[in-house]
Design a protein around this motif. Structure first.
Motif, PDB file in Angstrom:
ATOM      1  N   ILE A 224     -21.961 -94.763  30.446  1.00 42.27           N
ATOM      2  CA  ILE A 224     -20.772 -94.542  29.634  1.00 42.27           C
ATOM      3  C   ILE A 224     -20.954 -93.242  28.842  1.00 42.27           C
ATOM      4  N   VAL A 225     -19.892 -92.499  28.670  1.00 41.21           N
ATOM      5  CA  VAL A 225     -19.952 -91.267  27.873  1.00 41.21           C
ATOM      6  C   VAL A 225     -20.403 -91.620  26.458  1.00 41.21           C
ATOM      7  N   PRO A 226     -21.448 -90.953  25.955  1.00 41.00           N
ATOM      8  CA  PRO A 226     -21.960 -91.313  24.622  1.00 41.00           C
ATOM      9  C   PRO A 226     -20.982 -90.930  23.521  1.00 41.00           C
ATOM     10  N   ALA A 227     -21.052 -91.680  22.414  1.00 41.83           N
ATOM     11  CA  ALA A 227     -20.263 -91.337  21.241  1.00 41.83           C
ATOM     12  C   ALA A 227     -20.813 -90.065  20.600  1.00 41.83           C
ATOM     13  N   LEU A 228     -19.967 -89.365  19.849  1.00 41.97           N
ATOM     14  CA  LEU A 228     -20.386 -88.132  19.200  1.00 41.97           C
ATOM     15  C   LEU A 228     -21.580 -88.379  18.280  1.00 41.97           C
ATOM     16  N   GLN A 229     -21.574 -89.509  17.584  1.00 41.68           N
ATOM     17  CA  GLN A 229     -22.665 -89.751  16.649  1.00 41.68           C
ATOM     18  C   GLN A 229     -24.000 -89.950  17.360  1.00 41.68           C
ATOM     19  N   ASP A 230     -23.996 -90.405  18.620  1.00 36.83           N
ATOM     20  CA  ASP A 230     -25.252 -90.492  19.372  1.00 36.83           C
ATOM     21  C   ASP A 230     -25.891 -89.109  19.473  1.00 36.83           C
ATOM     22  N   ARG A 231     -25.070 -88.107  19.745  1.00 38.22           N
ATOM     23  CA  ARG A 231     -25.565 -86.732  19.839  1.00 38.22           C
ATOM     24  C   ARG A 231     -26.076 -86.241  18.488  1.00 38.22           C
ATOM     25  N   VAL A 232     -25.385 -86.642  17.428  1.00 35.29           N
ATOM     26  CA  VAL A 232     -25.814 -86.243  16.082  1.00 35.29           C
ATOM     27  C   VAL A 232     -27.189 -86.837  15.773  1.00 35.29           C
ATOM     28  N   TYR A 233     -27.376 -88.117  16.096  1.00 34.57           N
ATOM     29  CA  TYR A 233     -28.681 -88.753  15.884  1.00 34.57           C
ATOM     30  C   TYR A 233     -29.748 -88.122  16.771  1.00 34.57           C
ATOM     31  N   GLU A 234     -29.396 -87.814  18.010  1.00 27.77           N
ATOM     32  CA  GLU A 234     -30.359 -87.173  18.917  1.00 27.77           C
ATOM     33  C   GLU A 234     -30.904 -85.891  18.314  1.00 27.77           C
ATOM     34  N   VAL A 543     -38.101-104.902   5.402  1.00 34.87           N
ATOM     35  CA  VAL A 543     -38.555-103.795   4.560  1.00 34.87           C
ATOM     36  C   VAL A 543     -38.683-102.528   5.395  1.00 34.87           C
ATOM     37  N   SER A 544     -39.233-102.667   6.607  1.00 30.27           N
ATOM     38  CA  SER A 544     -39.362-101.529   7.510  1.00 30.27           C
ATOM     39  C   SER A 544     -37.990-100.970   7.887  1.00 30.27           C
ATOM     40  N   ALA A 545     -37.051-101.863   8.202  1.00 30.40           N
ATOM     41  CA  ALA A 545     -35.700-101.428   8.582  1.00 30.40           C
ATOM     42  C   ALA A 545     -35.019-100.693   7.430  1.00 30.40           C
ATOM     43  N   LYS A 546     -35.191-101.211   6.235  1.00 31.71           N
ATOM     44  CA  LYS A 546     -34.623-100.563   5.056  1.00 31.71           C
ATOM     45  C   LYS A 546     -35.194 -99.161   4.875  1.00 31.71           C
ATOM     46  N   GLN A 547     -36.516 -99.031   5.071  1.00 28.78           N
ATOM     47  CA  GLN A 547     -37.179 -97.748   4.896  1.00 28.78           C
ATOM     48  C   GLN A 547     -36.722 -96.721   5.927  1.00 28.78           C
ATOM     49  N   ILE A 548     -36.693 -97.109   7.202  1.00 30.36           N
ATOM     50  CA  ILE A 548     -36.333 -96.126   8.229  1.00 30.36           C
ATOM     51  C   ILE A 548     -34.845 -95.791   8.185  1.00 30.36           C
ATOM     52  N   THR A 549     -34.015 -96.707   7.704  1.00 27.85           N
ATOM     53  CA  THR A 549     -32.601 -96.377   7.526  1.00 27.85           C
ATOM     54  C   THR A 549     -32.449 -95.186   6.589  1.00 27.85           C
ATOM     55  N   THR A 550     -33.146 -95.258   5.467  1.00 29.36           N
ATOM     56  CA  THR A 550     -33.096 -94.160   4.503  1.00 29.36           C
ATOM     57  C   THR A 550     -33.629 -92.871   5.121  1.00 29.36           C
ATOM     58  N   GLU A 551     -34.721 -92.963   5.891  1.00 33.78           N
ATOM     59  CA  GLU A 551     -35.288 -91.776   6.525  1.00 33.78           C
ATOM     60  C   GLU A 551     -34.318 -91.186   7.549  1.00 33.78           C
ATOM     61  N   LEU A 552     -33.671 -92.031   8.337  1.00 28.53           N
ATOM     62  CA  LEU A 552     -32.733 -91.545   9.345  1.00 28.53           C
ATOM     63  C   LEU A 552     -31.533 -90.864   8.695  1.00 28.53           C
ATOM     64  N   PHE A 553     -30.980 -91.473   7.658  1.00 31.54           N
ATOM     65  CA  PHE A 553     -29.827 -90.863   7.000  1.00 31.54           C
ATOM     66  C   PHE A 553     -30.219 -89.548   6.315  1.00 31.54           C
ATOM     67  N   THR A 554     -31.450 -89.486   5.806  1.00 35.60           N
ATOM     68  CA  THR A 554     -31.933 -88.238   5.222  1.00 35.60           C
ATOM     69  C   THR A 554     -32.018 -87.150   6.289  1.00 35.60           C
ATOM     70  N   GLN A 555     -32.532 -87.527   7.476  1.00 36.37           N
ATOM     71  CA  GLN A 555     -32.616 -86.575   8.585  1.00 36.37           C
ATOM     72  C   GLN A 555     -31.233 -86.063   8.985  1.00 36.37           C
ATOM     73  N   LEU A 556     -30.247 -86.940   8.908  1.00 42.81           N
ATOM     74  CA  LEU A 556     -28.877 -86.569   9.271  1.00 42.81           C
ATOM     75  C   LEU A 556     -28.165 -85.780   8.176  1.00 42.81           C
ATOM     76  N   GLY A 557     -28.736 -85.779   6.963  1.00 46.84           N
ATOM     77  CA  GLY A 557     -28.023 -85.198   5.835  1.00 46.84           C
ATOM     78  C   GLY A 557     -26.878 -86.074   5.375  1.00 46.84           C
ATOM     79  N   ALA A 558     -26.967 -87.382   5.683  1.00 46.67           N
ATOM     80  CA  ALA A 558     -25.915 -88.334   5.334  1.00 46.67           C
ATOM     81  C   ALA A 558     -26.204 -88.973   3.978  1.00 46.67           C
ATOM     82  N   THR A 559     -25.183 -89.500   3.352  1.00 46.42           N
ATOM     83  CA  THR A 559     -25.318 -90.251   2.111  1.00 46.42           C
ATOM     84  C   THR A 559     -25.336 -91.730   2.442  1.00 46.42           C
ATOM     85  N   GLU A 560     -26.354 -92.435   1.969  1.00 46.10           N
ATOM     86  CA  GLU A 560     -26.486 -93.859   2.299  1.00 46.10           C
ATOM     87  C   GLU A 560     -25.653 -94.709   1.354  1.00 46.10           C
ATOM     88  N   TYR A 561     -24.925 -95.660   1.928  1.00 50.68           N
ATOM     89  CA  TYR A 561     -24.084 -96.567   1.161  1.00 50.68           C
ATOM     90  C   TYR A 561     -24.525 -98.025   1.294  1.00 50.68           C
TER      91      TYR A 561
END
Length: 666
Positions: A224-234, A543-561
């Protein structure tokens, strides 16, 4: 066929597992009868779509009978407007009941009371079970997401490799034996995937793509054609590591057409859960139709299996009793028994153990059929979901395409599994629909001046970032017209959601039993469910999921909500903390968590190598009754790290082969 037909095999349940077994047996010329508790497959899905459109809550079960939207809300006794399961012939749990779990008049499951004065950190705290299922022709594949991941070889040897849980019977050999049936499942579902882009994952987990596994790991349809955000995460995860593992995005194999074929091509409706309006996504009605077209398979809808009879001399199954009804939620209009040479239970991981436990009138099996091990109904598991959400810097345009087209699979295995659960990370493509009930929540905030989404106030996240959507707007703004439209577009086009499918260990105290007080409209007992997060193994993964969520959003330059759900008060029957818990990590930090159900209900009649600790042998055959087989998610000894449907299908193909072998040797 008629009631006098002598059946080779009687199957209970017309979901994906029952349909596949029926299809395989019917092709081989065997006479098969399916008993299905729910209504027939409709000629088209327009009525289900109409119900879905009108439903206020777009939950997984909202389009399907029995209706969940039509009861009259009463602020005292029924504030959510939920139907009474005692008036339904085929009641099943709904997501709307999760926070009403202590009120039997509002809930489909009977839950044991919470221990007095239990704290939010207690491992003995009992929770609401947060996943639902369907009781209709085609089963729960009506509302599944369509993700078609295979389990990893390591998932079959959790005990041997990491000292946790149990192994599947035979361990890695069982996995090797299942490989060709995974291929058959891919073909039946018509999985769309990208083998070339999955290559990196094969290599990471020691899978040789040119060997036994890889030779079978191709896909009937292109990805399936990937979503735009997949490319952003990549792009954002290039070179990223977490706990020694590389972090990267993999395309998700999925059961929907990427091009026209037997079914229509995916049109990107983004409501795969609860229903694909054009049937681009596979559901088991496809296989069920193939089974009926063999001319050897008969199905009786609205026939609820109520008891399994055993021969008093041989202890083999000799008949299955049923109750039938003509009108939805009407009175019982018939009852009877059906006989066959072999019997297959495929009624899902809640209803199958319920049927076995109801069949307690047989001498020597007063605790239920196939239950000499006392394992029937035990080891109920789900992928416990952690959700993280945020806003991207620039529009990534969710709400277009399938609900998920990519994920982070590289954290599904590693030495960390000695200490905590593994997980896969699903990259959601539906904005904050699951996380915050959007688009409705944000819309209401900016119309009525509320801040439930955290976009219209003065909230600050755990990193100290300001969460207001637009600094030019005062807190609790009330907007209309063009300004409202522009503000909503600014929010909706940037929404990110991550979902963590955290593996849960088998726990004998997580179980399905029979309620001693609650019954359905046919007089059959409703399930009694005991459910808890029994160990720090799963909690550490949060706890691990919470931690990597913050790291991933930081990598993206996103604001975590991602919202802190607050401290649970489990001793308060009115507290909507049915899925909340608190955990203190190794550093002494207290974390509040809310978990969600993935809809992956497994483990209640598991396979094993020892009849004392399992219900079935490796052939999915009862240890106690040689002519009784069980298929479906309940046979899983552990849940692993991948969505289970493809494995359910592969096991059903494998089980059908065993049944045919036994019939040939009879």
């Amino acid at each position: 066929m008629n009631s006098k037909t002598e059946y080779d095999v009687v199957i209970v349940g017309a979901g994906i597992a029952g349909a596949i077994v029926a299809y395989e047996l019917g092709k081989a010329g065997k006479k098969v009868l399916i008993l299905e508790a729910g209504p027939a497959v409709p000629a088209d899905r327009s009525k289900y779509m109409d119900t879905f459109f009108k439903a206020a809550a777009k939950t997984p079960e909202s389009p399907y009978p029995p209706a969940t939207q039509n009861a009259v809300a009463n602020s005292l006794n029924n504030p959510l407007g939920l139907p009474d399961p005692s008036t339904e012939n085929t009641p099943r749990y709904t997501v709307l009941q999760v926070d009403a779990w202590r009120k039997p008049t509002q809930c489909y499951f009977d839950y044991p009371p919470q221990d007095a004065n239990v704290s939010g950190t207690s491992l003995n705290a009992k929770f609401a079970f947060a996943s639902s299922y369907e009781r209709i022709g085609g089963g729960t594949t009506w509302h599944w997401l369509g993700t078609c991941l295979r389990l990893l070889p390591q998932d079959f040897e959790l005990k041997t490799l990491y000292g946790q849980g149990v192994d599947w019977p035979g361990g890695e050999q069982f996995y090797q034996d299942l490989v060709p049936f995974y291929e058959k499942a891919d073909q039946e579902i018509n999985v769309a995937g990208d083998k070339q882009r999955m290559q990196r994952l094969y290599e990471q987990f020691g899978v040789d793509p040119s060997g036994t596994y890889g030779a079978h790991y191709d896909f009937p349809m292109p990805g399936i054609v990937p979503a735009l955000q997949d490319r952003v995460y990549e792009h954002a995860t290039l070179g990223m590591k977490y706990e020694g593992n590389e972090v990267y995005v993999s395309p998700t194999p999925q059961g929907r057409n990427s091009r026209p074929g037997e079914r229509r091509q995916c049109a990107g409706n983004t409501n795969c859960i609860p229903i694909c309006p054009i049937q681009a996504k596979y559901d088991a009605t496809v296989t069920l139709a193939r089974a009926l077209q063999t001319g050897n398979v008969e199905i009786r809808y609205q026939h609820v299996a109520s008891n399994i009879q055993l021969d008093s001399t041989t202890q083999q199954v000799c008949a299955i009793d049923y109750i039938s009804y003509t009108h939805a939620n009407g009175i019982a209009t018939g009852q009877g028994s059906v006989t066959g040479k072999r019997f297959v239970l495929a009624a899902h991981a809640i209803e199958t153990p319920k049927l076995l436990l109801m069949s307690n009138k047989n001498p020597g099996f007063e605790n239920g059929v196939a239950n000499s091990s006392d394992q029937v109904g035990r080891n109920l598991m789900d992928h416990i979901m952690y959700l993280g959400w945020g806003l991207a810097e620039k529009p990534i345009y969710p709400y277009r395409g399938p609900l998920s087209t990519g994920g982070i699979e590289s954290l599904r295995d590693g030495d960390f599994r000695k200490q905590r659960s593994a997980y896969r990370i699903e990259i959601g493509n539906e904005g904050w629909q699951w996380a915050a009930n959007d688009p409705g929540t944000t819309l209401a905030d900016f119309i009525f001046g509320q801040n439930n989404s955290q976009l219209n106030g003065n909230s600050v996240n755990q990193q100290g970032q300001q969460l207001r959507l637009d600094d030019n707007l005062p807190a609790n703004s009330k907007l209309f017209g063009q300004q409202l439209v522009q503000t909503l577009n600014q929010a909706y086009t940037r929404q990110l959601r991550l979902g963590y499918l955290i593996e849960q260990l088998p726990d004998a105290n997580n179980r399905v039993e029979l309620s001693s007080t609650l019954k359905d409209n046919l007089g059959l007992p409703r399930p009694k469910v005991t459910y808890r997060l029994a160990s720090d193994y799963e909690r550490k993964a949060f706890v691990s999921a919470k931690q990597i969520t913050t790291e991933l959003f930081t990598q993206l330059g996103a604001t975590e909500y991602t919202q802190d759900p607050g401290e649970p008060n489990l001793s308060n029957a009115e507290d909507a903390s049915a899925t909340k818990f608190q955990y203190q990590d190794d550093s002494g930090t207290l974390h509040n968590f809310k978990f969600y159900g993935a809809g992956h209900i497994v483990g209640t009649y598991r396979m094993g190598d020892d009849p004392a600790t399992s219900v079935l042998n490796h052939r999915q055959q009862s240890w106690d009754h040689a002519n009784l087989y069980m298929v479906g998610s309940g046979v899983f000894p552990t849940i692993g790290t991948g969505n289970p449907t493809l494995t359910i299908a592969a096991l059903a193909f494998q089980g059908a082969g065993h049944i045919l072998d036994d019939l040939a040797g009879a």
